[in-house]
Design a protein around this motif. Structure first.
Motif, PDB file in Angstrom:
ATOM      1  N   ALA A 323       1.136  -1.283   0.059  1.00 56.89           N
ATOM      2  CA  ALA A 323      -0.031   0.472   0.193  1.00 56.89           C
ATOM      3  C   ALA A 323       1.018   1.284   0.146  1.00 56.89           C
ATOM      4  N   SER A 446      -9.855   2.729  -5.926  1.00 54.71           N
ATOM      5  CA  SER A 446      -8.867   3.047  -4.553  1.00 54.71           C
ATOM      6  C   SER A 446      -7.881   3.390  -4.743  1.00 54.71           C
ATOM      7  N   ASP A 448      -5.566   2.046  -2.143  1.00 55.24           N
ATOM      8  CA  ASP A 448      -5.193   1.070  -1.093  1.00 55.24           C
ATOM      9  C   ASP A 448      -4.412   0.465  -2.083  1.00 55.24           C
TER      10      ASP A 448
END
Length: 448
Positions: A323, A446, A448
């Motif tokens: 991440a 996203s 992440d």
């Protein structure tokens, strides 16, 4: 979508300024032509009404083809058995289909990837012509131009130039001079003696008759060579706004990389996660790189043909999943891979072609043995600077949709200028297995 074909015929170049010599001409394929995939690439353009009539568009097309005669040639072999284009022979020409659509264009906007789009251009399986065009008239007067061209004739940059030229001709803008280097490819020449500083076996070409031994690396291949029923593969669009790219993605890379490199790195991470690949499995992004300005000296500005190389970025799935810093690391790998597709690599490729020219059809591109599932490979094609969106046919209507048609090839990403945006947004056509597509859509934005 109900599409009714009205007629089909073969169109030939007409008008003054033909770039074709007086007699039939055999134009050898360059090593860059031979390295491309052996298929037709199909796209669909949608224009709102009013648009020029079919006769006006076809007259403009015929005049434009005078400047790009290989599009109406034939793919064949010369007396030595080497692949070539036969220009000005008895065959050839462009296939033209005229069709009507029972619905209105607005019923299908915005254009989305769908097998329905296949109805808007002629079939691309074993076509008899290198260039195929279908003019589809909707009940409202809207127009969809379905076009396909054999990739060995031209890459995206060249086809973008052709389509822009057709659009200019349709708007009554005089044609420019014929491509001066179309029949002079002597500038793509090997050194004396030829030498290859880079490995082209297994990365650019494979050799089908080498047998199963891999002691010289020539059978080495990076694809899984898997195939599934095409119905299990789906295409969909992901939209990334200019704000998302500039305010979300690029800050995560400290603004070090281009929009394409940054967005591709992001999608590489997401598609790896959506595929559920094991952490220790090596994944690969294969990027098509335009080397026109990377060659030494640079290619002539009006060169028509193929001048692209493959670049490869590789990483373990676990590395991409990190991440913190994962996006920046992935973008760096993409950037470094693209940088390696430089003038030295291009010259090595030319020399490789000279050394292996006599091998004819036994020298095939790496795409030659791939199935329709590329995993763990991702194939990335950028159409962001190819001028496809410059095709305007005039008449008062506007370009309101542009897409490659349905492509059942898992792992393919095609980057397109976002429809209706002039601020740097990007649409990405993604081709994945249906069972993995929903996961990809959920995580597509996203960080992440």
């Amino acid at each position: 979508m109900e599409v009714q074909v009205q007629r089909s015929f073969t169109l030939f170049p007409t008008g003054a300024g033909e770039a074709t010599p007086g007699e039939p001409y055999e134009l050898p394929l360059t090593i860059f032509d031979r390295c491309t995939v052996d298929i037709h690439i199909a796209v669909v353009y949608a224009f709102s009404p009013p648009t020029p009539s079919n006769p006006a568009l076809l007259n403009a097309l015929s005049q434009t083809l005078c400047l790009f005669p290989t599009l109406t040639g034939e793919l064949c072999h010369d007396s030595s058995g080497l692949p070539c284009f036969l220009v000005g022979g008895q065959g050839g020409g462009a296939l033209v289909v005229e069709a009507t659509v029972a619905s209105t264009l607005s019923d299908h906007l915005p254009l989305e990837p769908s097998p329905e789009l296949l109805k808007l251009h002629p079939p691309t399986a074993e076509p008899a012509h290198l260039l195929q065009v279908q003019l589809n008239r909707f009940r409202c007067g809207g127009l969809a131009v379905g076009l396909s061209c054999h990739h060995k004739v031209a890459d995206g940059a060249s086809m973008g130039a052709f389509l822009a030229a057709w659009g200019r001709a349709a708007r009554g803008i005089p044609a420019s001079a014929p491509p001066a280097t179309l029949f002079d490819r002597s500038w793509i020449r090997p050194r004396s003696p030829p030498r290859c500083e880079f490995e082209h076996w297994g990365t650019d070409f494979i050799r089908l008759n080498d047998g199963d031994d891999d002691d010289d690396g020539r059978r080495q291949h990076y694809s899984s060579n898997n195939s599934v029923d095409p119905s299990r593969i789906t295409n969909f669009l992901l939209h990334y706004s200019a704000d998302f790219i500039s305010k979300k993605l690029k800050p995560a890379t400290n603004f070090k990389y281009t929009t394409f490199e940054t967005l591709l790195a992001h999608l590489w991470r997401k598609i790896t996660a959506a595929r559920g690949l094991a952490g220790d499995l090596e994944t690969t992004v294969r990027v098509t790189v335009n080397v026109r300005q990377r060659m030494n000296p640079p290619a002539p500005a009006n060169y028509f043909g193929n001048l692209v190389l493959n670049a490869y970025a590789k990483a373990k799935a676990a590395t991409l999943a990190v991440a913190e810093g994962g996006l920046e690391a992935a973008a760096r790998m993409v950037h470094e891979a693209i940088a390696k597709a430089d003038g030295e690599y291009a010259q090595s490729m030319v020399d490789f072609g000279a050394l292996h020219e006599p091998e004819g059809d036994s020298l095939v591109p790496v795409y030659g043995e791939e199935g329709n599932v590329l995993s763990p490979v991702v194939d990335a094609e950028s159409w962001l600077r190819l001028r496809f969106e410059e095709m305007e046919v005039g008449g008062g209507g506007k370009l309101c949709g542009f897409l490659p048609t349905w492509v059942p090839l898992e792992g393919l990403l095609i980057f397109l200028p976002a429809a209706g945006e002039v601020t740097g947004g990007v649409d990405v056509m993604v081709s994945m297995l249906e069972e993995q597509a929903e996961a990809m859509k959920r995580m597509s934005h996203s960080l992440d």
